[in-house]
Design an enzyme around this catalytic site. Structure first.
Site, PDB file in Angstrom:
ATOM      1  N   GLY A 284      -8.609 -24.975 -70.319  1.00  0.00           N
ATOM      2  CA  GLY A 284      -9.050 -24.042 -69.284  1.00  0.00           C
ATOM      3  C   GLY A 284      -7.865 -23.460 -68.549  1.00  0.00           C
ATOM      4  O   GLY A 284      -6.748 -23.378 -69.083  1.00  0.00           O
ATOM      5  N   SER A 285      -8.091 -23.078 -67.312  1.00  0.00           N
ATOM      6  CA  SER A 285      -7.057 -22.395 -66.538  1.00  0.00           C
ATOM      7  C   SER A 285      -6.011 -23.373 -66.014  1.00  0.00           C
ATOM      8  O   SER A 285      -6.271 -24.563 -65.847  1.00  0.00           O
ATOM      9  CB  SER A 285      -7.687 -21.652 -65.359  1.00  0.00           C
ATOM     10  OG  SER A 285      -8.145 -22.576 -64.381  1.00  0.00           O
TER      11      SER A 285
ATOM     12  N   CYS B 260      -6.662 -17.908 -75.487  1.00  0.00           N
ATOM     13  CA  CYS B 260      -5.431 -18.367 -74.829  1.00  0.00           C
ATOM     14  C   CYS B 260      -4.172 -17.824 -75.499  1.00  0.00           C
ATOM     15  O   CYS B 260      -3.158 -17.627 -74.841  1.00  0.00           O
ATOM     16  CB  CYS B 260      -5.385 -19.895 -74.817  1.00  0.00           C
ATOM     17  SG  CYS B 260      -6.695 -20.661 -73.855  1.00  0.00           S
TER      18      CYS B 260
ATOM     19  N   GLU C 218      -4.663 -28.131 -72.180  1.00  0.00           N
ATOM     20  CA  GLU C 218      -4.471 -26.861 -72.894  1.00  0.00           C
ATOM     21  C   GLU C 218      -4.810 -25.751 -71.913  1.00  0.00           C
ATOM     22  O   GLU C 218      -5.980 -25.464 -71.649  1.00  0.00           O
ATOM     23  CB  GLU C 218      -5.376 -26.805 -74.129  1.00  0.00           C
ATOM     24  CG  GLU C 218      -5.026 -27.809 -75.205  1.00  0.00           C
ATOM     25  CD  GLU C 218      -3.675 -27.543 -75.851  1.00  0.00           C
ATOM     26  OE1 GLU C 218      -3.127 -26.429 -75.674  1.00  0.00           O
ATOM     27  OE2 GLU C 218      -3.156 -28.436 -76.529  1.00  0.00           O
TER      28      GLU C 218
ATOM     29  N   GLU D 185      -2.084 -14.383 -66.531  1.00  0.00           N
ATOM     30  CA  GLU D 185      -2.921 -14.405 -67.732  1.00  0.00           C
ATOM     31  C   GLU D 185      -4.054 -13.403 -67.557  1.00  0.00           C
ATOM     32  O   GLU D 185      -4.911 -13.552 -66.696  1.00  0.00           O
ATOM     33  CB  GLU D 185      -3.492 -15.799 -67.983  1.00  0.00           C
ATOM     34  CG  GLU D 185      -4.324 -15.844 -69.258  1.00  0.00           C
ATOM     35  CD  GLU D 185      -4.905 -17.225 -69.540  1.00  0.00           C
ATOM     36  OE1 GLU D 185      -4.995 -17.593 -70.709  1.00  0.00           O
ATOM     37  OE2 GLU D 185      -5.256 -17.918 -68.568  1.00  0.00           O
TER      38      GLU D 185
END
Length: 471
Positions: free
Chosen positions: A225-226, A279, A245, A373
């Site tokens: 996730g973030s 991602c 991740e 991002e």
């Protein structure tokens, strides 16, 4: 649908609506878990962990291989579920299902290879007639917290290795996309999964995820996730093993000798698949100034040809973003980039959750589309003066998950691989490339640890050292 808790399918009075991101239509509801549900899940997992640890590696292999077969047998149903709840084009959803089956297959293979090593103790003083060895044992309880963008395969990347290693798992799928994860639980149970060894609890991040991560009985957390949520989990977790991740804003460097047709095709795929919600999506194109204009001439028509709309239609290449507020955020960032001197060469028009694929030229590090991002269907194009500049710009980020370079010069390619601070480097490809068996993980703000069944199993086990002394 019901969630699976303490060996039973259960319902709750309060529910979460799961809607199609394209038109907002209701697909189904799932129960909203309470903190007490999390406590019960962990209590059940304590018992389930003992059962899993008592299974042989071959028994776990057989179970996971059966799951892989069941996934393939229900491929159409699973792909439709992914597409409907995540907004992913149906063609991409079918690919995800195939990858998920392979991830479970690979995990099963690793269950048979779990072992230690003999230690060369005679290389030390005073150890005559002693034998040393290592054993790998399960962590116990693994918390698997999955994202919305790959709601089946990334669940499999957590659940598969955890089970292969002999752990119990508590799965928290993303609240936007819980349905396909619950379908996977059905298949796992059909394959012989011990019921107390797996719970799938649906609910919010604070009520479910936060409480799960704080529980001292949970030994391992696997999160995708973030960065912001990942950092909060690490603060909450305490003394636990963690795999994080997290996000990225991946660069793709285009050097003077690059095949520009291949580059433009790679950007059109790796920049806009799943509406850019990947991602390792290409976000920053760093083009050598000598090839910039020709690259734009080839790229723009390919991007403009990407059909947007209903993700369940076969011809759709770019579906909706997961939530309208995310599409609105990307639209806003594109507007800010133009105000700061960027040139919007195509796209950027929004209708609800659907945003037409965008390319912003003359981008700079100060723009959000370069520094943060984006996680949306847009790429930012920057100019580089030489190889040194391309490497410098590639590294000008707090993230380091994926990067790519196009060049025919092997020396330059290997220099890029050595000097760019990223966990995954692609040469003559966009950064959005992953084989499910390879080690996958980021550097810097992109996280900790590695996925890929072989490597995840190592992170979901603990090592014991055993020394046999003479009697």
């Amino acid at each position: 649908m019901k969630f699976f808790l303490s060996g039973e399918w259960q319902d709750r009075d309060e529910v979460i609506e799961v809607c199609n991101p394209f038109d907002g239509s209701l697909i189904d509801t799932v129960p909203r878990a309470t903190p007490g549900d999390v406590d019960r899940a962990v209590g059940s997992a304590e018992q389930g962990a003992l059962t899993m640890a008592g299974m042989t590696g071959y028994e776990r292999f057989e179970m996971l291989q059966k799951v892989a077969l069941l996934i393939r047998g229900r491929a159409d149903d699973l792909a439709h579920a992914i597409s409907a709840e995540a907004g992913k084009p149906i063609t991409e959803a079918r690919i995800e299902v195939g990858r998920a089956a392979q991830t479970m297959e690979l995990s099963g293979e690793e269950a048979k290879r779990l072992g230690g090593e003999v230690l060369p103790l005679d290389g030390s003083q005073g150890v005559r007639d002693r034998i040393g060895l290592t054993l790998r044992v399960p962590c116990g309880i693994v918390a698997a917290i999955a994202p919305f963008n790959f709601p089946l395969n990334l669940v499999c990347h957590k659940v598969g290795p955890a089970l292969a290693a002999g752990n119990a798992v508590i799965l928290k799928p993303a609240s936007d996309t819980p349905l396909v994860a619950l379908k996977l639980v059905e298949l796992l149970l059909e394959a012989g999964m011990p019921p107390l060894a797996l719970s799938c609890v649906t609910g919010g991040g604070n009520d479910v995820g936060g409480r799960l991560c704080a529980d001292s009985r949970v030994r391992k957390i696997s999160f995708t996730g973030s960065r912001e949520v990942g950092e909060e989990i690490c603060r909450t977790a305490g003394l636990k093993k963690v795999t994080m991740e997290l996000g990225s804003n991946c660069p793709l460097a285009v050097l003077p000798d690059a095949d520009l047709d291949a580059v433009s095709s790679a950007i059109a795929v790796s920049g806009f698949s799943n509406a850019g919600q990947v991602c390792i999506s290409t976000q920053r194109v760093i083009a050598h100034r000598s090839v910039h204009d020709e690259l734009m001439q080839q790229l723009i028509p390919k991007v403009e040809s990407l059909k947007t709309g209903d993700q369940l239609q076969e011809e759709t290449k770019v579906g909706p973003m997961i939530r309208e507020r995310d599409a609105s955020r990307v639209e806003s960032w594109l507007g800010e980039a133009v105000e700061q001197g960027g040139g919007l060469l195509c796209g950027g028009e929004r209708s609800g959750t659907v945003l037409t694929p965008a390319v912003v030229d003359a981008a700079s590090r100060e723009m959000k589309i370069c520094s943060e991002e984006l996680f949306g269907p847009a790429v930012a194009v920057m100019n580089a003066t030489d190889v040194d500049d391309a490497i410098r710009l590639s590294n000008a980020s707090e993230y380091g998950l994926g990067a790519g370079v196009f060049t025919k010069d092997i020396d330059v390619a290997m220099r890029f691989a050595r000097e760019v601070h990223s966990g995954n480097i692609q040469i003559n490809s966009g950064p959005m490339w992953r084989a499910d068996l390879m080690p996958y993980g980021g550097l810097k703000g992109s996280g900790l640890g590695k996925e890929g069944p072989k490597y995840a199993v190592e992170e979901m086990t603990e090592m014991k050292t055993v020394v046999i002394h003479p009697t």
